[in-house]
Scaffold this motif. Sequence first.
Motif, PDB file in Angstrom:
ATOM      1  N   LEU A  54       0.843  -1.186   0.000  1.00  0.00           N
ATOM      2  CA  LEU A  54       0.000   0.000   0.000  1.00  0.00           C
ATOM      3  C   LEU A  54       0.881   1.239   0.000  1.00  0.00           C
ATOM      4  CD1 LEU A  54      -2.788  -0.872   2.607  1.00  0.00           C
ATOM      5  CD2 LEU A  54      -2.859  -1.123   0.121  1.00  0.00           C
ATOM      6  N   PHE A  55       0.628   2.139  -0.935  1.00  0.00           N
ATOM      7  CA  PHE A  55       1.325   3.415  -0.998  1.00  0.00           C
ATOM      8  C   PHE A  55       0.289   4.520  -0.951  1.00  0.00           C
ATOM      9  CE2 PHE A  55       3.058   6.924  -3.702  1.00  0.00           C
ATOM     10  CZ  PHE A  55       4.012   7.361  -2.797  1.00  0.00           C
ATOM     11  N   ARG A  56       0.357   5.322   0.103  1.00  0.00           N
ATOM     12  CA  ARG A  56      -0.629   6.381   0.313  1.00  0.00           C
ATOM     13  C   ARG A  56      -2.037   5.809   0.262  1.00  0.00           C
ATOM     14  NH1 ARG A  56       2.546  11.175  -3.191  1.00  0.00           N
ATOM     15  NH2 ARG A  56       4.391  11.140  -1.855  1.00  0.00           N
ATOM     16  N   GLY A  57      -2.183   4.613   0.824  1.00  0.00           N
ATOM     17  CA  GLY A  57      -3.491   3.986   0.969  1.00  0.00           C
ATOM     18  C   GLY A  57      -3.979   3.206  -0.224  1.00  0.00           C
ATOM     19  N   VAL A  58      -3.208   3.163  -1.325  1.00  0.00           N
ATOM     20  CA  VAL A  58      -3.643   2.522  -2.567  1.00  0.00           C
ATOM     21  C   VAL A  58      -2.739   1.323  -2.865  1.00  0.00           C
ATOM     22  CG1 VAL A  58      -4.063   2.833  -5.037  1.00  0.00           C
ATOM     23  CG2 VAL A  58      -4.482   4.725  -3.443  1.00  0.00           C
ATOM     24  N   SER A  59      -3.345   0.159  -3.154  1.00  0.00           N
ATOM     25  CA  SER A  59      -2.565  -1.041  -3.445  1.00  0.00           C
ATOM     26  C   SER A  59      -1.807  -0.895  -4.750  1.00  0.00           C
ATOM     27  CB  SER A  59      -3.479  -2.269  -3.526  1.00  0.00           C
ATOM     28  OG  SER A  59      -2.735  -3.417  -3.890  1.00  0.00           O
ATOM     29  N   GLN A  60      -0.520  -1.246  -4.704  1.00  0.00           N
ATOM     30  CA  GLN A  60       0.325  -1.219  -5.894  1.00  0.00           C
ATOM     31  C   GLN A  60       0.486  -2.603  -6.518  1.00  0.00           C
ATOM     32  OE1 GLN A  60       1.661   2.241  -6.504  1.00  0.00           O
ATOM     33  NE2 GLN A  60      -0.136   2.154  -5.175  1.00  0.00           N
ATOM     34  N   THR A  61      -0.073  -3.625  -5.861  1.00  0.00           N
ATOM     35  CA  THR A  61       0.151  -5.014  -6.283  1.00  0.00           C
ATOM     36  C   THR A  61      -1.157  -5.776  -6.482  1.00  0.00           C
ATOM     37  OG1 THR A  61       0.445  -5.562  -3.933  1.00  0.00           O
ATOM     38  CG2 THR A  61       2.444  -5.221  -5.256  1.00  0.00           C
ATOM     39  N   ASP A  62      -2.247  -5.046  -6.782  1.00  0.00           N
ATOM     40  CA  ASP A  62      -3.551  -5.687  -6.993  1.00  0.00           C
ATOM     41  C   ASP A  62      -3.946  -6.511  -5.775  1.00  0.00           C
ATOM     42  OD1 ASP A  62      -5.862  -6.076  -8.489  1.00  0.00           O
ATOM     43  OD2 ASP A  62      -5.111  -7.924  -9.402  1.00  0.00           O
ATOM     44  N   GLN A  63      -3.603  -5.997  -4.573  1.00  0.00           N
ATOM     45  CA  GLN A  63      -3.939  -6.613  -3.295  1.00  0.00           C
ATOM     46  C   GLN A  63      -3.233  -7.955  -3.081  1.00  0.00           C
ATOM     47  OE1 GLN A  63      -8.192  -6.521  -3.890  1.00  0.00           O
ATOM     48  NE2 GLN A  63      -8.363  -4.394  -3.202  1.00  0.00           N
ATOM     49  N   ASP A  64      -2.087  -8.128  -3.742  1.00  0.00           N
ATOM     50  CA  ASP A  64      -1.258  -9.326  -3.586  1.00  0.00           C
ATOM     51  C   ASP A  64       0.027  -8.967  -2.846  1.00  0.00           C
ATOM     52  OD1 ASP A  64      -2.982 -11.096  -4.869  1.00  0.00           O
ATOM     53  OD2 ASP A  64      -2.185 -10.598  -6.860  1.00  0.00           O
ATOM     54  N   PRO A  65       0.802  -9.982  -2.380  1.00  0.00           N
ATOM     55  CA  PRO A  65       2.021  -9.720  -1.610  1.00  0.00           C
ATOM     56  C   PRO A  65       3.116  -9.051  -2.435  1.00  0.00           C
ATOM     57  CG  PRO A  65       1.218 -11.940  -1.186  1.00  0.00           C
ATOM     58  CD  PRO A  65       0.430 -11.413  -2.357  1.00  0.00           C
ATOM     59  N   ALA A  66       4.085  -8.473  -1.721  1.00  0.00           N
ATOM     60  CA  ALA A  66       5.235  -7.821  -2.358  1.00  0.00           C
ATOM     61  C   ALA A  66       6.492  -8.113  -1.557  1.00  0.00           C
ATOM     62  CB  ALA A  66       5.022  -6.319  -2.451  1.00  0.00           C
ATOM     63  N   LEU A  67       7.599  -8.258  -2.286  1.00  0.00           N
ATOM     64  CA  LEU A  67       8.929  -8.393  -1.695  1.00  0.00           C
ATOM     65  C   LEU A  67       9.666  -7.092  -1.934  1.00  0.00           C
ATOM     66  CD1 LEU A  67      11.037 -10.219  -0.314  1.00  0.00           C
ATOM     67  CD2 LEU A  67      11.781 -10.920  -2.612  1.00  0.00           C
ATOM     68  N   GLN A  68      10.234  -6.518  -0.860  1.00  0.00           N
ATOM     69  CA  GLN A  68      10.801  -5.181  -0.948  1.00  0.00           C
ATOM     70  C   GLN A  68      12.158  -5.137  -0.261  1.00  0.00           C
ATOM     71  OE1 GLN A  68       7.637  -3.189   1.168  1.00  0.00           O
ATOM     72  NE2 GLN A  68       6.376  -2.980  -0.688  1.00  0.00           N
ATOM     73  N   GLY A  69      12.997  -4.225  -0.697  1.00  0.00           N
ATOM     74  CA  GLY A  69      14.299  -4.069  -0.064  1.00  0.00           C
ATOM     75  C   GLY A  69      14.884  -2.708  -0.331  1.00  0.00           C
ATOM     76  N   GLY A  70      15.744  -2.263   0.592  1.00  0.00           N
ATOM     77  CA  GLY A  70      16.363  -0.966   0.423  1.00  0.00           C
ATOM     78  C   GLY A  70      17.693  -0.881   1.129  1.00  0.00           C
ATOM     79  N   ILE A  71      18.496   0.107   0.747  1.00  0.00           N
ATOM     80  CA  ILE A  71      19.787   0.353   1.355  1.00  0.00           C
ATOM     81  C   ILE A  71      20.030   1.848   1.404  1.00  0.00           C
ATOM     82  CG2 ILE A  71      21.070   0.186  -0.815  1.00  0.00           C
ATOM     83  CD1 ILE A  71      23.283  -1.266   0.836  1.00  0.00           C
ATOM     84  N   GLU A  72      20.709   2.309   2.470  1.00  0.00           N
ATOM     85  CA  GLU A  72      20.962   3.738   2.637  1.00  0.00           C
ATOM     86  C   GLU A  72      22.336   3.972   3.247  1.00  0.00           C
ATOM     87  OE1 GLU A  72      17.890   6.483   4.295  1.00  0.00           O
ATOM     88  OE2 GLU A  72      19.410   6.895   5.834  1.00  0.00           O
ATOM     89  N   TYR A  73      23.011   5.013   2.758  1.00  0.00           N
ATOM     90  CA  TYR A  73      24.261   5.475   3.354  1.00  0.00           C
ATOM     91  C   TYR A  73      24.026   6.854   3.963  1.00  0.00           C
ATOM     92  CZ  TYR A  73      28.843   7.498   3.971  1.00  0.00           C
ATOM     93  OH  TYR A  73      29.935   8.127   4.518  1.00  0.00           O
ATOM     94  N   ALA A  74      24.407   7.008   5.227  1.00  0.00           N
ATOM     95  CA  ALA A  74      24.283   8.287   5.915  1.00  0.00           C
ATOM     96  C   ALA A  74      25.665   8.780   6.341  1.00  0.00           C
ATOM     97  CB  ALA A  74      23.381   8.147   7.141  1.00  0.00           C
ATOM     98  N   HIS A  75      25.944  10.048   6.062  1.00  0.00           N
ATOM     99  CA  HIS A  75      27.227  10.651   6.409  1.00  0.00           C
ATOM    100  C   HIS A  75      27.094  11.405   7.732  1.00  0.00           C
ATOM    101  CE1 HIS A  75      30.674  13.486   6.032  1.00  0.00           C
ATOM    102  NE2 HIS A  75      31.234  12.437   5.426  1.00  0.00           N
ATOM    103  N   ASP A  76      28.239  11.586   8.412  1.00  0.00           N
ATOM    104  CA  ASP A  76      28.231  12.307   9.687  1.00  0.00           C
ATOM    105  C   ASP A  76      27.673  13.720   9.559  1.00  0.00           C
ATOM    106  OD1 ASP A  76      29.238  10.340  11.376  1.00  0.00           O
ATOM    107  OD2 ASP A  76      31.322  10.826  10.909  1.00  0.00           O
TER     108      ASP A  76
END
Length: 268
Positions: A54-76
């Motif tokens: 769900l993105f902003r309350g609206v299904s992006q996958t036709d109400q089916d499951p999703a596999l998601q992943g992310g990575i972030e680098y933060a500097h001092d």
Amino acid sequence: MSLHANHRVTRRVRTARTSAHALALAMTAAFAALAAVPVHAGVTGSIALTSDYLFRGVSQTDQDPALQGGIEYAHDSGFYAGAWGSNVSWLSDTVVVGDDISNSLELDAYLGYRGKAGEIVSYDVGVLTYYYPGDYPSGFNSPNTTEIYLGGSVAPSEAVSLGLKYSYAVTDLFGYADSDGSSYLDANLNWTFQPGWTLNLHGGKQWIEHNEDFEYTDWKLGVTKSFDNGFSVAAAYSGTDAEKALYTNAHGHFLADDAFTLTLTKAF
């Protein structure tokens, strides 16, 4: 992360409006005046499995499951950059006879700056691009979207935080024609009522320039259980006041309906 748009639109190529550039410059000037408190640098990431993206309350996958992943680098210094991805189907689910839309992936990239202004106030400013690789028929308005955002939060205690975030589209918003300048206001309250247990409250409002019939509000009530090994489980019930006829896809599914979701996340 995108909205469902089941109407056909024409392709338009344009630069962002002057007002968007002015807003970006105003953000930069405002936060340059604040003294940033250094944050811990390093690389973090996560992988998640959710019963419905769900993105902003609206299904992006036709109400089916999703596999998601992310990575972030933060500097001092407070600057950060990251990428995130998920399977989606909202574009291919608009297919009708004669159309040729092939997309199953959303890839996001973002760059920002975060810091503190005092002991309990934090701020965050940045830019985020949503990219949907695939094949689209001639005349289909590109769903790729770029937003700039400005957020702030107040944490009067270690157990409670209240956040507000404003996102502004400097391109057309997720394929809606002539929709640059659209915006989304996002409010969140998180309360850790027991160690490892957090109550999550959310409310949002989506404005879509020159497509007012598609505008709506959304809400969510949820709870998250966090474990010491980096795993967490979140359960949430959400809904919107979106017009059913406008957010029903070619399969007859109302993508902005009330929904219960479960999400398992592993942070690293």
